[in-house]
Design an enzyme around this catalytic site. Structure first.
Site, PDB file in Angstrom:
ATOM      1  CB  SER A  81      61.031  25.657  39.975  1.00 18.13           C
ATOM      2  OG  SER A  81      61.555  24.562  39.693  1.00 18.13           O
ATOM      3  CG  HIS A 109      66.396  22.980  32.616  1.00 23.43           C
ATOM      4  ND1 HIS A 109      65.563  23.212  31.803  1.00 23.43           N
ATOM      5  CD2 HIS A 109      66.209  23.136  33.735  1.00 23.43           C
ATOM      6  CE1 HIS A 109      64.599  24.020  32.445  1.00 23.43           C
ATOM      7  NE2 HIS A 109      64.979  23.713  33.800  1.00 23.43           N
TER       8      HIS A 109
END
Length: 573
Positions: A187, A372
């Site tokens: 990210s 995740h």
């Protein structure tokens, strides 16, 4: 029978011949128009440098010109794809495309398309079509939201014939997301690419791989006199929001990021991460008190947010991440929703902003966290919450008539797939997040395991899964690290979520692949971009994530070239 077949063949041959003739005539006309357009383009561009510096000019004759009036943007008469008035609450948004306008629009895009495949040097630049400038810019980022996450949310929320709101927006593109040092981005690098138009290494924020600080689209907007807002359901100092205002060598430095945020003087800051602004993290300095002394209204819960007034606003609703939507009732949370934060952000930023407008970055961060953990239930709920925020922003932009809205993702997480055998009903009935389930387990220090009774109870009570003794033993092995110690809570949640996904046949990367991935399971899959409003028609096709801020800057009349800056505070420590 033979005569009938022969007759059909004759008809087919005649139709094919007519079509071929028509196509040939059309091709000649297109070639002629193309030659004329090429000659005109060459004449216009002679002696000029192609880049982002030229300011887009108003061109009402362009087929891509968006009228000032809000009605034209979603009007069927103008050939747009979306009509918000049809079956809004049913998940079945009506769609219509005017073929003639599509051809004209495509021809216009063809004339503005810049060839280039040298992505390593970021040479594939998309020049935007001349037109009206957006006064306000709203960028909504669904962290980790790939096609699979959207499909899961769509099926769970609306069924196979429904659609998410953002899927009905009139302009759609795909984005490639690799970072400077990896085929798969994290990210930090993805946020930097989106915010600055430059690739960097994974874990780096707002700097080049060699450590040079970068300017962002937020900096350019602020320099142009726009009001600025940053919103996240993560900590406001985490990778994605930080990429828009900070420069650090590692995303782990959230204490330093908080200091840079404090010195940045943004107009609105909403999200989690309160702990990073406290004296214990800031060498005795209370940054929250500092914000108050600067004139910010400070809020900590939904009620205070809704009642907030003033010119500058900071809301920190959790010490760490904001809670998953699915857990809020269980935890008696008083946190606002992403839509409520979006509404208040727009309310504050649009005050006295008639001349210069505003720029807002709004992140639905926990889509990524849910992915995740292979937590399909939270992927559904977090993506729908993000979709609701997109709906609010678009409906506000429709009334305003001078706003560009982009809803996009920074990367995909865990290769999420809506598989054929996936048991949707069972997954929808999972009551809480795997993270919460992990918090309810009881640890036996003497045996260095979770008690079999608590494991069995938690899986049965919250996920309707009955584990046998062998499965419980296997689970306890999976939640120990290489040194035989209990894994951190978020990794524990990942293992719980994986068991649930495997039980109900939902598609995600397995534990081994996730463990081998430095990003924890990100993928290189392309991600979507949805656009609405002034200039949104430029965001189509396959883009690189570095194109986004450059295209926004060009539309708004900024110059993003160079992109170097010295950040406030202690710089890129």
């Amino acid at each position: 029978m033979t005569a009938r077949i022969f007759k059909a063949l004759i008809i087919f041959t005649l139709m094919f011949s007519l079509t071929a003739c028509n196509n040939k005539d059309e091709a000649k006309n297109k070639d002629k128009k193309k030659d004329e357009k090429t000659a005109q383009t060459t004449s216009n561009q002679k002696g000029k440098k192609i880049g982002l510096t030229p300011e887009p000019r108003h061109n009402p004759n362009s087929p891509n010109f968006i009228n000032d009036t809000k009605d034209e943007i979603f009007s069927h008469d103008q050939g747009s794809r979306l009509n918000l008035t049809n079956e809004q609450g049913s998940g079945k948004t009506q769609a219509y495309q005017n073929p003639k306008q599509s051809r004209n629009s495509q021809n216009n895009k063809d004339s503005n398309f810049s060839l280039g495949n040298d992505y390593n040097n970021q040479a594939s630049i998309r020049n935007v079509a001349p037109g009206k400038k957006p006064r306000n810019i709203i960028v909504l980022i669904g962290d980790g939201m790939g096609m699979g996450q959207m499909e899961v949310a769509r099926l769970f929320e609306h069924g196979k014939e429904g659609r998410l709101f953002m899927q009905g927006l009139p302009h759609v593109a795909l984005s490639q997301t690799y970072s400077a040092d990896n085929t798969v981005t994290d990210s930090a690098a993805a946020g930097t690419a989106i915010a600055t138009g430059n690739k960097t290494n994974n874990t780096m924020i707002g700097i080049t791989p060699d450590g040079t600080d970068l300017s962002t689209i937020l900096d350019a907007s602020k320099a142009a006199g726009k009001k600025i807002g940053v919103v996240s359901t993560n900590t406001v100092t985490d990778a994605t929001p930080a990429a828009f205002y900070a420069s650090v060598k590692t995303r782990a430095g959230q204490d330093e990021i908080a200091r840079q945020l404090f010195q940045k003087d943004l107009d609105v800051v909403l999200g989690g991460g309160r702990d990073y602004f406290t004296p214990k993290r800031q060498n005795g300095v209370d940054l929250i008190q500092g914000f108050k002394e600067k004139g910010y209204t400070y809020v900590t819960n939904r009620g205070e947010l809704n009642a907030a007034e003033g010119t500058k606003l900071i809301g920190l609703f959790h010490d760490s991440f904001m809670n998953y939507k699915i857990d809020r009732d269980e935890l008696n949370s008083t946190e606002p929703t992403l839509t409520e934060m979006t509404a208040k952000t727009i309310e504050f930023l649009s005050k006295d902003a008639a001349k210069n407008g505003f720029f807002a970055m709004i992140e639905g961060a926990r889509i990524d966290h849910a992915a995740h953990a292979a937590d399909f239930t939270s992927i559904w709920k977090e993506t729908v919450e993000f979709d609701d925020a997109v709906r609010y922003a678009v409906e506000w932009a429709k009334k305003d008539g001078n706003t560009l809205v982009l809803a996009l993702a920074d990367h995909e997480t865990m290769g999420i797939t809506a598989t054929e055998p996936m048991q949707i009903a069972q997954l929808k009935n999972v009551a809480v997040s795997p993270e919460y389930m992990g918090s309810q387990l009881k640890w036996d220090k003497d045996k260095n395991v979770f008690t079999a009774e608590s494991v069995k109870d938690v899986f049965s009570r919250f996920a309707n899964i009955n584990l046998n003794e062998e499965q419980i033993t296997q689970f306890n092995r999976r939640v120990l690290d290489s040194q035989g110690k209990q894994v951190p809570p978020h990794i524990l949640g990942w293992e719980i979520g994986t068991i649930i996904a495997e039980t109900y046949h939902a598609g995600a990367l397995n534990t081994e692949i996730r463990s081998l991935s430095p990003t924890g399971g990100h993928s290189a899959n392309m991600v979507p971009i949805f656009g609405y409003g002034v200039g949104a028609d430029n965001f189509e096709g396959v883009l690189d994530n570095t194109n986004l801020s450059k295209m926004i800057a060009q539309l708004a009349g900024y110059n993003m070239e160079g992109g170097k800056r010295t950040p406030p505070g202690q710089g890129n420590k």
